[in-house]
Design a protein around this motif. Structure first.
Motif, PDB file in Angstrom:
ATOM      1  N   HIS A 143      -7.105 -37.622  16.228  1.00 42.83           N
ATOM      2  CA  HIS A 143      -7.461 -36.826  15.053  1.00 42.83           C
ATOM      3  C   HIS A 143      -8.368 -37.632  14.121  1.00 42.83           C
ATOM      4  O   HIS A 143      -8.259 -38.854  14.020  1.00 42.83           O
ATOM      5  CB  HIS A 143      -6.206 -36.367  14.315  1.00 42.83           C
ATOM      6  CG  HIS A 143      -5.419 -35.339  15.065  1.00 42.83           C
ATOM      7  ND1 HIS A 143      -5.821 -34.029  15.160  1.00 42.83           N
ATOM      8  CD2 HIS A 143      -4.263 -35.440  15.773  1.00 42.83           C
ATOM      9  CE1 HIS A 143      -4.931 -33.351  15.875  1.00 42.83           C
ATOM     10  NE2 HIS A 143      -3.985 -34.179  16.263  1.00 42.83           N
TER      11      HIS A 143
ATOM     12  N   ASP B  63      -7.804 -32.123   9.954  1.00 40.31           N
ATOM     13  CA  ASP B  63      -9.093 -31.789  10.571  1.00 40.31           C
ATOM     14  C   ASP B  63      -9.099 -30.368  11.138  1.00 40.31           C
ATOM     15  O   ASP B  63     -10.083 -29.931  11.727  1.00 40.31           O
ATOM     16  CB  ASP B  63      -9.479 -32.809  11.647  1.00 40.31           C
ATOM     17  CG  ASP B  63      -8.502 -32.858  12.820  1.00 40.31           C
ATOM     18  OD1 ASP B  63      -7.692 -31.932  12.980  1.00 40.31           O
ATOM     19  OD2 ASP B  63      -8.553 -33.849  13.585  1.00 40.31           O
ATOM     20  N   GLY B  64      -7.970 -29.617  10.953  1.00 41.30           N
ATOM     21  CA  GLY B  64      -7.885 -28.227  11.382  1.00 41.30           C
ATOM     22  C   GLY B  64      -7.421 -28.029  12.804  1.00 41.30           C
ATOM     23  O   GLY B  64      -7.251 -26.892  13.257  1.00 41.30           O
ATOM     24  N   SER B  65      -7.193 -29.120  13.512  1.00 44.27           N
ATOM     25  CA  SER B  65      -6.807 -29.006  14.915  1.00 44.27           C
ATOM     26  C   SER B  65      -5.349 -29.371  15.134  1.00 44.27           C
ATOM     27  O   SER B  65      -4.707 -30.020  14.294  1.00 44.27           O
ATOM     28  CB  SER B  65      -7.692 -29.901  15.788  1.00 44.27           C
ATOM     29  OG  SER B  65      -7.376 -31.273  15.579  1.00 44.27           O
TER      30      SER B  65
ATOM     31  N   SER C  87      -6.424 -30.779  22.854  1.00 41.42           N
ATOM     32  CA  SER C  87      -6.734 -30.466  21.461  1.00 41.42           C
ATOM     33  C   SER C  87      -7.005 -28.974  21.301  1.00 41.42           C
ATOM     34  O   SER C  87      -7.715 -28.373  22.123  1.00 41.42           O
ATOM     35  CB  SER C  87      -7.945 -31.271  20.986  1.00 41.42           C
ATOM     36  OG  SER C  87      -8.228 -30.991  19.635  1.00 41.42           O
TER      37      SER C  87
ATOM     38  N   PRO D  10      -8.444 -26.240  18.495  1.00 34.61           N
ATOM     39  CA  PRO D  10      -9.000 -25.919  17.169  1.00 34.61           C
ATOM     40  C   PRO D  10      -8.204 -24.749  16.584  1.00 34.61           C
ATOM     41  O   PRO D  10      -8.364 -23.609  17.028  1.00 34.61           O
ATOM     42  CB  PRO D  10     -10.447 -25.527  17.470  1.00 34.61           C
ATOM     43  CG  PRO D  10     -10.703 -25.970  18.876  1.00 34.61           C
ATOM     44  CD  PRO D  10      -9.390 -25.913  19.578  1.00 34.61           C
TER      45      PRO D  10
ATOM     46  N   SER E 102      -9.087 -23.003   9.983  1.00 36.60           N
ATOM     47  CA  SER E 102     -10.323 -23.341   9.273  1.00 36.60           C
ATOM     48  C   SER E 102     -10.089 -24.400   8.211  1.00 36.60           C
ATOM     49  O   SER E 102     -11.035 -24.967   7.672  1.00 36.60           O
ATOM     50  CB  SER E 102     -10.913 -22.084   8.626  1.00 36.60           C
ATOM     51  OG  SER E 102     -10.007 -21.526   7.689  1.00 36.60           O
TER      52      SER E 102
END
Length: 304
Positions: free
Chosen positions: A102, A126-128, A144, A146, A149
């Motif tokens: 990350h 980081d949104g993930s 990972s 995503p 947002s």
């Protein structure tokens, strides 16, 4: 009620008992993790774990079938895996693995139900979301996703993560988890066995308040096909989400007619899945139970 001195030099962010309730792990902005042995009202500090370069936000104990293993998530963007060496007389703890994919703070971490293996889910600013599988030979495989947002602040595995059913046209055992973020959304994910990737299954809008963040999510234990989720937001709202069968829509019910007066930080189900504990910003923990009409009634509270 026993009171345990924290011995930390800064704010404590999380405290987790192990599977048997014999050990307590705490983490702090002082960048350390402390392990206590608990025996009734007695407690003893047995180790202080150092390795993070920033505040440590959250901890998660692995199931004891994998040994005495703890995962820690930190502002430094890393997840560290710690294991106790029970073969020595000192029973010292050591960092055995580092997950550092990350790019921003890792805010939340949780081990999967043991039937899925040694699998860890991590949520980051980081949104993930990353799902990390640990093999017996010491190797790891990370996927990972995503997810949001904005920052991911909450993750939770489905209590019946390996339940059979039909999702996305596929029938069979379905690994599922839920995420919540600063975009105010809750997302349900399942493993697509054809691609070995996690696929977005449902998107739930938890709050209509602009800028409200999802602070916590809890998936209720259940032996029934019906699933219960509880979500907590910093606008003071707590929602109960229900899904009658795998693949069907989720329905939401506010826990209370009015929102809590302050942010709600944590929600947690009892082991039987029929009582919900809510921790809110007014230093109060309230207990809730579903009535015969499908509404929720307070059945207890604790205050400082």
């Amino acid at each position: 009620m026993a009171t345990i001195g924290s011995l930390h030099n800064d704010m404590i962010h999380d405290a987790q008992l192990d599977y048997y309730g014999k050990r307590l792990a705490t983490c702090s902005s002082d960048k350390t993790i402390k392990i206590f042995e608990i025996d009734g009202e007695n407690h003893k500090l047995v180790d202080t774990l150092q390795g993070h370069d920033g505040p440590v936000w959250q901890l998660s104990w692995a199931h004891p079938k994998f040994g005495s293993i703890l995962a820690s998530a930190s502002y430094d963007g890393k997840v560290l895996i710690w294991r106790e060496d029970d073969s020595s007389s000192t029973r010292a703890w050591a960092n055995i693995a580092t997950h550092a994919t990350h790019t921003e703070s890792v805010n939340t971490v949780q081990w999967a139900p043991p039937e899925l293996g040694a699998v860890l889910i991590c949520g980051s600013s980081d949104g993930s979301v990353s799902v990390v599988e640990f093999s017996d030979d010491g190797s790891t495989n990370a996927v990972s996703v995503p997810a949001h947002s904005g920052a991911v602040y909450a993750v939770a595995w489905a209590a019946n993560a390996a339940a059979a059913g039909t999702v996305g046209g596929a029938t069979g055992a379905t690994q599922r988890f839920v995420t919540g973020g600063s975009d105010g959304l809750i997302k349900i994910w399942h493993l697509d066995h054809a691609t070995s990737l996690y696929t977005e299954e449902s998107v739930l809008e938890a709050t209509s308040t602009t800028g409200a963040w999802i602070r916590d999510i809890a998936w209720a234990p259940s032996v029934l096909p019906k699933s219960y989720l509880a979500s907590a937001s910093d606008d003071g709202s707590v929602l109960i989400w229900t899904q009658e069968q795998l693949g069907q829509p989720w329905k939401k019910t506010p826990l209370t007619a009015d929102k809590f007066p302050n942010a709600v930080w944590r929600v947690s189900w009892s082991l039987s899945g029929n009582v919900l504990a809510v921790s809110s910003g007014e230093n109060k923990i309230s207990l809730w139970k579903e009535n015969l009409k499908g509404g929720w009634e307070q059945c207890g509270s604790m205050e400082e």
